[in-house]
Design a protein around this motif. Sequence first.
Motif, PDB file in Angstrom:
ATOM      1  N   VAL A  61      -0.775  23.125-104.363  1.00 38.18           N
ATOM      2  CA  VAL A  61      -2.083  22.980-105.505  1.00 38.18           C
ATOM      3  C   VAL A  61      -2.989  22.810-104.304  1.00 38.18           C
ATOM      4  CG1 VAL A  61      -2.974  21.303-106.790  1.00 38.18           C
ATOM      5  CG2 VAL A  61      -0.268  22.064-106.989  1.00 38.18           C
ATOM      6  N   SER A  62      -3.289  21.680-103.901  1.00 39.87           N
ATOM      7  CA  SER A  62      -4.792  21.744-102.860  1.00 39.87           C
ATOM      8  C   SER A  62      -5.164  22.792-101.832  1.00 39.87           C
ATOM      9  CB  SER A  62      -4.362  20.805-101.831  1.00 39.87           C
ATOM     10  OG  SER A  62      -4.484  18.769-102.587  1.00 39.87           O
ATOM     11  N   GLY A  63      -4.401  23.022-101.541  1.00 38.57           N
ATOM     12  CA  GLY A  63      -4.855  24.305-100.489  1.00 38.57           C
ATOM     13  C   GLY A  63      -5.254  24.477-101.893  1.00 38.57           C
ATOM     14  N   MET A  64      -4.984  25.792-102.263  1.00 41.68           N
ATOM     15  CA  MET A  64      -4.873  26.554-102.716  1.00 41.68           C
ATOM     16  C   MET A  64      -5.829  26.684-104.040  1.00 41.68           C
ATOM     17  SD  MET A  64      -0.845  28.485-104.736  1.00 41.68           S
ATOM     18  CE  MET A  64      -0.525  27.816-105.474  1.00 41.68           C
ATOM     19  N   THR A  65      -5.966  25.648-104.526  1.00 44.35           N
ATOM     20  CA  THR A  65      -7.203  24.849-105.321  1.00 44.35           C
ATOM     21  C   THR A  65      -8.430  25.191-104.656  1.00 44.35           C
ATOM     22  OG1 THR A  65      -5.874  23.807-107.163  1.00 44.35           O
ATOM     23  CG2 THR A  65      -8.087  23.437-106.418  1.00 44.35           C
ATOM     24  N   ALA A  66      -8.342  24.581-103.507  1.00 44.09           N
ATOM     25  CA  ALA A  66      -9.396  24.346-102.244  1.00 44.09           C
ATOM     26  C   ALA A  66      -9.452  26.347-102.583  1.00 44.09           C
ATOM     27  CB  ALA A  66      -9.225  23.427-101.385  1.00 44.09           C
ATOM     28  N   TRP A  67      -9.120  26.552-102.065  1.00 43.51           N
ATOM     29  CA  TRP A  67      -9.452  28.085-101.639  1.00 43.51           C
ATOM     30  C   TRP A  67      -9.871  29.358-102.430  1.00 43.51           C
ATOM     31  CZ3 TRP A  67      -8.516  31.011 -97.042  1.00 43.51           C
ATOM     32  CH2 TRP A  67      -8.667  32.601 -97.236  1.00 43.51           C
ATOM     33  N   LEU A  68      -9.363  29.102-103.882  1.00 44.47           N
ATOM     34  CA  LEU A  68     -10.101  29.161-105.182  1.00 44.47           C
ATOM     35  C   LEU A  68     -11.319  29.038-105.058  1.00 44.47           C
ATOM     36  CD1 LEU A  68      -7.159  29.135-107.156  1.00 44.47           C
ATOM     37  CD2 LEU A  68      -7.436  31.255-106.527  1.00 44.47           C
ATOM     38  N   CYS A  69     -11.984  27.386-105.131  1.00 42.73           N
ATOM     39  CA  CYS A  69     -13.046  27.337-105.033  1.00 42.73           C
ATOM     40  C   CYS A  69     -14.241  27.878-104.021  1.00 42.73           C
ATOM     41  CB  CYS A  69     -13.044  25.480-105.010  1.00 42.73           C
ATOM     42  SG  CYS A  69     -12.748  24.446-106.033  1.00 42.73           S
ATOM     43  N   ARG A 126     -10.991  17.599 -98.708  1.00 44.73           N
ATOM     44  CA  ARG A 126     -10.256  18.308 -97.646  1.00 44.73           C
ATOM     45  C   ARG A 126     -10.275  19.244 -97.603  1.00 44.73           C
ATOM     46  NH1 ARG A 126      -5.794  13.891 -95.935  1.00 44.73           N
ATOM     47  NH2 ARG A 126      -4.958  14.710 -97.976  1.00 44.73           N
ATOM     48  N   PHE A 127      -9.295  19.726 -97.657  1.00 48.08           N
ATOM     49  CA  PHE A 127      -9.026  21.441 -98.059  1.00 48.08           C
ATOM     50  C   PHE A 127     -10.447  22.504 -98.051  1.00 48.08           C
ATOM     51  CE2 PHE A 127      -4.144  20.949 -98.066  1.00 48.08           C
ATOM     52  CZ  PHE A 127      -3.490  21.472 -96.964  1.00 48.08           C
ATOM     53  N   LEU A 128     -10.880  22.047 -98.562  1.00 46.33           N
ATOM     54  CA  LEU A 128     -12.531  22.825 -98.939  1.00 46.33           C
ATOM     55  C   LEU A 128     -13.073  22.845 -97.907  1.00 46.33           C
ATOM     56  CD1 LEU A 128     -13.624  24.353-100.487  1.00 46.33           C
ATOM     57  CD2 LEU A 128     -14.906  22.963-101.538  1.00 46.33           C
ATOM     58  N   ILE A 129     -13.706  21.358 -96.693  1.00 47.61           N
ATOM     59  CA  ILE A 129     -14.087  21.483 -96.011  1.00 47.61           C
ATOM     60  C   ILE A 129     -13.325  22.070 -95.346  1.00 47.61           C
ATOM     61  CG2 ILE A 129     -14.601  19.374 -94.138  1.00 47.61           C
ATOM     62  CD1 ILE A 129     -14.762  17.384 -96.879  1.00 47.61           C
ATOM     63  N   LEU A 130     -12.093  22.372 -94.583  1.00 44.87           N
ATOM     64  CA  LEU A 130     -11.421  22.812 -93.592  1.00 44.87           C
ATOM     65  C   LEU A 130     -11.571  24.479 -93.665  1.00 44.87           C
ATOM     66  CD1 LEU A 130      -8.184  20.990 -93.486  1.00 44.87           C
ATOM     67  CD2 LEU A 130      -9.439  21.313 -91.279  1.00 44.87           C
ATOM     68  N   PHE A 131     -11.550  25.301 -94.903  1.00 47.95           N
ATOM     69  CA  PHE A 131     -12.216  26.148 -95.562  1.00 47.95           C
ATOM     70  C   PHE A 131     -12.988  27.033 -95.012  1.00 47.95           C
ATOM     71  CE2 PHE A 131      -8.540  26.149 -98.495  1.00 47.95           C
ATOM     72  CZ  PHE A 131      -7.730  26.403 -97.644  1.00 47.95           C
ATOM     73  N   LEU A 132     -14.501  25.843 -95.297  1.00 47.96           N
ATOM     74  CA  LEU A 132     -15.600  25.505 -95.444  1.00 47.96           C
ATOM     75  C   LEU A 132     -15.808  25.741 -93.558  1.00 47.96           C
ATOM     76  CD1 LEU A 132     -17.181  23.469 -97.945  1.00 47.96           C
ATOM     77  CD2 LEU A 132     -17.243  26.270 -98.589  1.00 47.96           C
ATOM     78  N   ASN A 174       1.939  34.131-105.178  1.00 44.62           N
ATOM     79  CA  ASN A 174       1.083  33.393-104.322  1.00 44.62           C
ATOM     80  C   ASN A 174       0.565  33.993-103.070  1.00 44.62           C
ATOM     81  OD1 ASN A 174       2.096  30.599-104.979  1.00 44.62           O
ATOM     82  ND2 ASN A 174       3.973  31.319-104.085  1.00 44.62           N
ATOM     83  N   LYS A 175      -0.340  35.331-103.219  1.00 39.76           N
ATOM     84  CA  LYS A 175      -0.598  35.923-101.798  1.00 39.76           C
ATOM     85  C   LYS A 175      -2.151  34.481-101.405  1.00 39.76           C
ATOM     86  CE  LYS A 175      -1.052  40.054-104.195  1.00 39.76           C
ATOM     87  NZ  LYS A 175      -2.075  41.090-105.201  1.00 39.76           N
ATOM     88  N   VAL A 176      -2.915  33.853-102.483  1.00 38.59           N
ATOM     89  CA  VAL A 176      -2.782  33.129-101.947  1.00 38.59           C
ATOM     90  C   VAL A 176      -2.914  32.059-101.146  1.00 38.59           C
ATOM     91  CG1 VAL A 176      -4.755  30.638-102.503  1.00 38.59           C
ATOM     92  CG2 VAL A 176      -5.286  32.728-103.704  1.00 38.59           C
ATOM     93  N   LEU A 177      -1.597  31.135-101.460  1.00 38.19           N
ATOM     94  CA  LEU A 177      -0.188  30.500-100.382  1.00 38.19           C
ATOM     95  C   LEU A 177       0.104  31.457 -99.366  1.00 38.19           C
ATOM     96  CD1 LEU A 177       0.593  27.293-100.525  1.00 38.19           C
ATOM     97  CD2 LEU A 177       2.626  28.115-101.969  1.00 38.19           C
TER      98      LEU A 177
END
Length: 330
Positions: free
Chosen positions: A129-137, A160-166, A277-280
């Motif tokens: 949930v956190s990972g996919m939500t952050a990726w979509l953001c 935290r996941f969003l920061i990691l992606f950024l 689940n392409k994002v996950l």
Amino acid sequence: MKKMKAVVLKEFGAVNNFEFAEVDLPMIKSDEVLIRIMATAFNPLDYQMRQGLREKELMVGSILGVEFSGVVVGAGQDTRGFKVGDEVIACSVQKGSNGSYAEFIALSFHELVHKPKNIDFGTAASIPVSGMTAWLCYNRMNYKTDDHIFINGASGGTGRFLILFLMHYKITNIVVTAGNPESIAMLKGMGILETNIIDYNSPDLEQRILKANQGMEFDHVVDLVGGEISETTARVLKVNGNYVDVTFFGTQTTREILFDKGANILNIAVYAEIDNNKVLKTISELIEAGKITVPKVNVVGNLGVATAVKAHELMESNRTRGQKLVMVND
């Protein structure tokens, strides 16, 4: 009929409505696999469902829990890509036979992703949930070079996941809020400048946020908190900027501010985009390749009522200290 153990919600309301029970083991359909759940992660969606809020419409039966890791123990004749013994992760919102506060779940193979081999089950359960939500953001912001981003509530799982992606994509113009020393230390450890971490308890919060951005309003703001503080999040957004709403808890004043600014409101609902689940899968591959790391989790306890009660109380009182809460099965 074979049975399994589960934490069941007797009725909507307080945490004392949880009970430990034996329920029927799920029967798999031809395109489903039966998974022994090794760990389940707690999510704010859980206590919102428990309270009987609008998220209750996503429930399947009386067992809560929407994300987990586990091992395939049975497979229907039409399943592809997964076999008995495979380690998997998934977000089961609206899809599984039941929630993840249980020993087993039946789920279509379309919703599964192989667990990254380089992390344990407890850590893996915190990803979906956190990972996919952050990726979509990240993807829907359509970030451009030199854009500036404000994240309200950055120390939680999604933040935290969003920061990691950024950071992975070399985006560093980031200002965030946090409210306790542990969260501030964690964000600094992730690479956020101390001057860009603002205590959300500050009386002059809006001015401090803007000062951290050289007095400029932000191109993108991400609201991971909701409530009255979302009004501040809206105020620091520039005209025609992107307001990334993950909570649906903004106030009427928030909506008025955003309307007056002509904001682009990006509603992020992970359960609207989990098909196949392409994002996950992408996130799992990044983790297994060592390109991003998974934030540390807090294993609250084993499958049981006491664990569920403790986790819900910690989430509702905002005492998770920036760690995803996890329940494991023996």
